[in-house]
Design an enzyme around this catalytic site. Sequence first.
Site, PDB file in Angstrom:
ATOM      1  N   LYS A   1       2.794  -2.639  -8.607  1.00 52.19           N
ATOM      2  CA  LYS A   1       4.097  -2.384  -9.212  1.00 52.19           C
ATOM      3  C   LYS A   1       5.214  -2.586  -8.200  1.00 52.19           C
ATOM      4  O   LYS A   1       6.291  -3.050  -8.530  1.00 52.19           O
ATOM      5  CB  LYS A   1       4.127  -0.946  -9.754  1.00 52.19           C
ATOM      6  CG  LYS A   1       5.419  -0.559 -10.445  1.00 52.19           C
ATOM      7  CD  LYS A   1       5.534  -1.235 -11.787  1.00 52.19           C
ATOM      8  CE  LYS A   1       6.862  -1.033 -12.458  1.00 52.19           C
ATOM      9  NZ  LYS A   1       7.187  -2.157 -13.367  1.00 52.19           N
TER      10      LYS A   1
ATOM     11  N   LYS B   1       6.078 -12.926 -17.939  1.00 52.82           N
ATOM     12  CA  LYS B   1       5.310 -11.858 -18.612  1.00 52.82           C
ATOM     13  C   LYS B   1       3.947 -12.389 -19.013  1.00 52.82           C
ATOM     14  O   LYS B   1       2.933 -11.746 -18.782  1.00 52.82           O
ATOM     15  CB  LYS B   1       6.010 -11.361 -19.884  1.00 52.82           C
ATOM     16  CG  LYS B   1       7.365 -10.718 -19.786  1.00 52.82           C
ATOM     17  CD  LYS B   1       7.452  -9.519 -18.924  1.00 52.82           C
ATOM     18  CE  LYS B   1       7.730  -9.859 -17.490  1.00 52.82           C
ATOM     19  NZ  LYS B   1       8.310  -8.850 -16.668  1.00 52.82           N
TER      20      LYS B   1
ATOM     21  N   GLU C   1      11.715 -15.460 -17.756  1.00 57.05           N
ATOM     22  CA  GLU C   1      11.219 -14.085 -17.787  1.00 57.05           C
ATOM     23  C   GLU C   1      10.041 -13.954 -18.761  1.00 57.05           C
ATOM     24  O   GLU C   1       9.031 -13.323 -18.448  1.00 57.05           O
ATOM     25  CB  GLU C   1      12.374 -13.144 -18.165  1.00 57.05           C
ATOM     26  CG  GLU C   1      11.998 -11.703 -18.394  1.00 57.05           C
ATOM     27  CD  GLU C   1      11.308 -11.037 -17.206  1.00 57.05           C
ATOM     28  OE1 GLU C   1      11.267 -11.614 -16.103  1.00 57.05           O
ATOM     29  OE2 GLU C   1      10.753  -9.938 -17.399  1.00 57.05           O
TER      30      GLU C   1
ATOM     31  N   ARG D   1       1.815   1.132  -5.817  1.00 60.05           N
ATOM     32  CA  ARG D   1       1.973   0.288  -4.623  1.00 60.05           C
ATOM     33  C   ARG D   1       0.732  -0.545  -4.330  1.00 60.05           C
ATOM     34  O   ARG D   1       0.687  -1.248  -3.317  1.00 60.05           O
ATOM     35  CB  ARG D   1       2.304   1.167  -3.417  1.00 60.05           C
ATOM     36  CG  ARG D   1       3.563   2.000  -3.611  1.00 60.05           C
ATOM     37  CD  ARG D   1       3.762   2.935  -2.452  1.00 60.05           C
ATOM     38  NE  ARG D   1       4.233   2.251  -1.276  1.00 60.05           N
ATOM     39  CZ  ARG D   1       5.500   2.092  -0.944  1.00 60.05           C
ATOM     40  NH1 ARG D   1       6.435   2.584  -1.702  1.00 60.05           N
ATOM     41  NH2 ARG D   1       5.836   1.462   0.151  1.00 60.05           N
TER      42      ARG D   1
ATOM     43  N   GLU E   1       1.558 -13.111 -15.961  1.00 60.21           N
ATOM     44  CA  GLU E   1       1.066 -11.994 -15.149  1.00 60.21           C
ATOM     45  C   GLU E   1       0.093 -11.071 -15.883  1.00 60.21           C
ATOM     46  O   GLU E   1      -0.781 -10.489 -15.253  1.00 60.21           O
ATOM     47  CB  GLU E   1       2.216 -11.206 -14.515  1.00 60.21           C
ATOM     48  CG  GLU E   1       2.974 -10.263 -15.395  1.00 60.21           C
ATOM     49  CD  GLU E   1       4.012  -9.452 -14.623  1.00 60.21           C
ATOM     50  OE1 GLU E   1       5.192  -9.574 -14.952  1.00 60.21           O
ATOM     51  OE2 GLU E   1       3.659  -8.705 -13.707  1.00 60.21           O
TER      52      GLU E   1
ATOM     53  N   CYS F   1       0.822  -1.195   0.000  1.00 58.42           N
ATOM     54  CA  CYS F   1       0.000   0.000   0.000  1.00 58.42           C
ATOM     55  C   CYS F   1       0.863   1.256   0.000  1.00 58.42           C
ATOM     56  O   CYS F   1       2.036   1.216   0.303  1.00 58.42           O
ATOM     57  CB  CYS F   1      -0.923   0.087   1.202  1.00 58.42           C
ATOM     58  SG  CYS F   1      -1.696  -1.479   1.629  1.00 58.42           S
TER      59      CYS F   1
ATOM     60  N   ASN G   1       0.520   1.220   6.082  1.00 60.49           N
ATOM     61  CA  ASN G   1       1.237   0.376   5.117  1.00 60.49           C
ATOM     62  C   ASN G   1       2.058  -0.614   5.936  1.00 60.49           C
ATOM     63  O   ASN G   1       2.768  -0.213   6.849  1.00 60.49           O
ATOM     64  CB  ASN G   1       2.137   1.273   4.253  1.00 60.49           C
ATOM     65  CG  ASN G   1       3.240   0.517   3.525  1.00 60.49           C
ATOM     66  OD1 ASN G   1       4.335   1.029   3.365  1.00 60.49           O
ATOM     67  ND2 ASN G   1       2.979  -0.680   3.087  1.00 60.49           N
ATOM     68  N   GLY G   2       1.937  -1.916   5.629  1.00 62.12           N
ATOM     69  CA  GLY G   2       2.716  -2.910   6.362  1.00 62.12           C
ATOM     70  C   GLY G   2       1.831  -4.037   6.855  1.00 62.12           C
ATOM     71  O   GLY G   2       0.703  -4.209   6.385  1.00 62.12           O
TER      72      GLY G   2
ATOM     73  N   HIS H   1      12.140 -34.915 -17.507  1.00 59.44           N
ATOM     74  CA  HIS H   1      12.210 -35.463 -16.148  1.00 59.44           C
ATOM     75  C   HIS H   1      10.882 -35.301 -15.410  1.00 59.44           C
ATOM     76  O   HIS H   1      10.855 -35.254 -14.178  1.00 59.44           O
ATOM     77  CB  HIS H   1      13.355 -34.805 -15.370  1.00 59.44           C
ATOM     78  CG  HIS H   1      14.693 -35.091 -15.981  1.00 59.44           C
ATOM     79  ND1 HIS H   1      15.300 -36.337 -15.894  1.00 59.44           N
ATOM     80  CD2 HIS H   1      15.518 -34.334 -16.730  1.00 59.44           C
ATOM     81  CE1 HIS H   1      16.443 -36.316 -16.548  1.00 59.44           C
ATOM     82  NE2 HIS H   1      16.605 -35.102 -17.073  1.00 59.44           N
TER      83      HIS H   1
ATOM     84  N   TRP I   1      -3.105  -2.591  -1.440  1.00 60.59           N
ATOM     85  CA  TRP I   1      -2.953  -3.919  -2.015  1.00 60.59           C
ATOM     86  C   TRP I   1      -3.328  -4.864  -0.883  1.00 60.59           C
ATOM     87  O   TRP I   1      -2.669  -4.893   0.164  1.00 60.59           O
ATOM     88  CB  TRP I   1      -1.519  -4.151  -2.468  1.00 60.59           C
ATOM     89  CG  TRP I   1      -1.316  -5.461  -3.169  1.00 60.59           C
ATOM     90  CD1 TRP I   1      -1.567  -5.746  -4.472  1.00 60.59           C
ATOM     91  CD2 TRP I   1      -0.811  -6.675  -2.586  1.00 60.59           C
ATOM     92  NE1 TRP I   1      -1.250  -7.063  -4.746  1.00 60.59           N
ATOM     93  CE2 TRP I   1      -0.791  -7.652  -3.616  1.00 60.59           C
ATOM     94  CE3 TRP I   1      -0.380  -7.032  -1.314  1.00 60.59           C
ATOM     95  CZ2 TRP I   1      -0.348  -8.956  -3.393  1.00 60.59           C
ATOM     96  CZ3 TRP I   1       0.056  -8.336  -1.095  1.00 60.59           C
ATOM     97  CH2 TRP I   1       0.073  -9.277  -2.137  1.00 60.59           C
TER      98      TRP I   1
HETATM   99  C1  F6R Z   1       7.211  -8.789 -13.244  1.00 64.39           C
HETATM  100  C2  F6R Z   1       7.472  -7.841 -12.194  1.00 64.39           C
HETATM  101  C3  F6R Z   1       7.823  -8.343 -10.850  1.00 64.39           C
HETATM  102  C4  F6R Z   1       8.963  -7.493 -10.263  1.00 64.39           C
HETATM  103  C5  F6R Z   1       9.248  -7.899  -8.810  1.00 64.39           C
HETATM  104  C6  F6R Z   1      10.433  -7.161  -8.251  1.00 64.39           C
HETATM  105  O1  F6R Z   1       6.907  -8.162 -14.445  1.00 64.39           O
HETATM  106  O2  F6R Z   1       7.394  -6.663 -12.395  1.00 64.39           O
HETATM  107  O3  F6R Z   1       8.147  -9.686 -10.855  1.00 64.39           O
HETATM  108  O4  F6R Z   1      10.094  -7.681 -11.045  1.00 64.39           O
HETATM  109  O5  F6R Z   1       8.121  -7.636  -8.027  1.00 64.39           O
HETATM  110  O6  F6R Z   1      10.261  -5.787  -8.338  1.00 64.39           O
HETATM  111  P1  F6R Z   1      11.478  -4.801  -8.199  1.00 64.39           P
HETATM  112  O7  F6R Z   1      12.353  -5.019  -9.369  1.00 64.39           O
HETATM  113  O8  F6R Z   1      10.878  -3.448  -8.158  1.00 64.39           O
HETATM  114  O9  F6R Z   1      12.174  -5.165  -6.922  1.00 64.39           O
END
Ligand code: F6R
Length: 591
Positions: free
Chosen positions: A586, A468, A464, A27, A471, A2, A98-99, A487, A72
């Site tokens: 994010k 993508k 990676e 957040r 998510e 949050c 927040n927390g 395996h 969140w």
């Molecule tokens: C995936 C994504 C997340 C972040 C992860 C770490 O697209 O964005 O997996 O990479 O939450 O975030 P940061 O890099 O901000 O520590």
Amino acid sequence: MCGIFGYIGTKDSLQVCLNGLQLLEYRGYDSTGIAGVENGQIAYCKEAGKLHVLQQKLPFQKLDVAIGHTRWATHGKVSSNNAHPHLDEKCDIALVHNGIIENYDVLRSDLQMHGVRFVSETDSEVIVQLIAHHYKGELVEAVQKVLPLLKGHFAIAVIHKDFPDRIVAAARECPLAIGYDDAGTEAVISSDPNAFLSSTPNVLFLRKDEVALIQKGKISLFNSQNLPLCKQPERLEGHHTPPSKGGFAHYMLKEIFEQSATVQKAIFGRMDEKEVLFEALPETFRNAKRVWFIGCGTSAHAGMIGSLFLEDIAQIPSHTEIASEARFRIVPEETLVIAISQSGETADTIAAVREFKSRGLKVLGICNVKNSTLTRETDGCIFLKAGPEMSVCSTKAFTSQIAVLYLLAKFFARQSAEEIKTIPAQIQEVLKLAPLIQQIAKKYSHFRNFFFMGRHYMYPTCLEAALKLKEISYVNANGYPAGELKHGPIALIDTHFPVVAFCANKQTEEKILSNLQEVKARGAPIIALAPKELSAVSAVADDVIWLPSTSDKLAPFTSTVAGQLLAYYIALSLGCDIDQPRNLAKSVTVE
Ligand code: F6R
């Protein structure tokens, strides 16, 4: 998780607070809320959903002082009841948090035995009820009495109906910045100083149970023993340019298309024809006997590629650990820990940094966001310079991370890195494939399960790409080392289970071609991402995305961009909320 924001000053408190919340939506965006004092009463509004939902429902136009929250969800479902601010029973006090309060259940039962009635399912409500329980006319004192009772971590902002001229704030482990202007006309609090820097450059950060009484032009601080505290503010520079999609349908697409430029920025000015030069990197770091990368999600995948760079280029043993698991591991002395985080606020990464620093290890940060917690807590920091990444799904930060990691390996090896200069042009070439990738994405968008596979450099690259896809499209996509499928996971393969094969690692070309035959034999539809010269792939794959030819070490750049476009266009076909996928934020600020 949050974001919390608060304002007291000569400007329109309500509007400043709403603007602040907009900048903190990264957040979390499950719900939003705002509270203030209006005619001697607490006025508040809170709604499930994003900020624009709250803005449409606001029943007031003006507040004397304002605190706001973007959530969140951790404890309690997404609902307006569980949204912040939370109020005490008498509606005298409002709080945003927040927390996580780990002992909230015990505290809640105690208060219930005293007859207190709770209206939400959150851990946060217990804090405001406790403050009300201890309140004897002095808000700071009540907050100070409550903090030692709380287990867990928090940043809070509290207001009382009788004090329209003050906000009380406190923090333990969660970031909380207080900003004020030179003229002393206003004060702001925020989970992130970047949400207010342009107008209030003097910044104080609250640490370890410190409490602040914030009034217009006056900040009084108290330490965890409740003694007055004198702290020099930091003078932080920064300004916020309003985010723009620049004509693209989504921030994600815009950020994918920025990557030629952002990789260029990550490498610019950091090398000459002989060697790599990093600003503000202590020379002693070069003496490291080994390197451990820590990070989460995309940043952890960048770390895995960084480990391969360090071993292949600089012959330095290296390991990558998911940040939340790192504390359980023994890290040998003389290890340099490198924490990678786009936001610099990821709680798991910050907790691991604190753990390793307490063990006496040196920690280097690789980060995109200036003034973030990571940049303040590490022994040195390399910035990505990628500019704000608005889409929750990380794209340009990843390619900048691996660009910096490539340079870092060359820095350790005392070698030049000229060859990386070819990458921005190669990314441009891949971006031209967007229409073709969109066609392929449409063809495969009805499948609910995918395997992504690759070997050596293409293994973390495929992880990676799979992340993508899952998510942003909510499709099940699992990344595997190509040799590992047989395996166990291959049991899942049939004609309804496509395989996305990352074939751009020359050293393992023959082996991945065999692995493709194995999945083909079991009916899997195959999409291959392959360099132009690997013509053999067309005999086995149903669709091929042909990539520019490059070395194994640099292939993650081009393959990643193609993987991002594939995920984007599948999510687009499925009509998903691409920039703000469900259940995500994010910046993940709880462990
Ligand atoms: C995936 C994504 C997340 C972040 C992860 C770490 O697209 O964005 O997996 O990479 O939450 O975030 P940061 O890099 O901000 O520590």
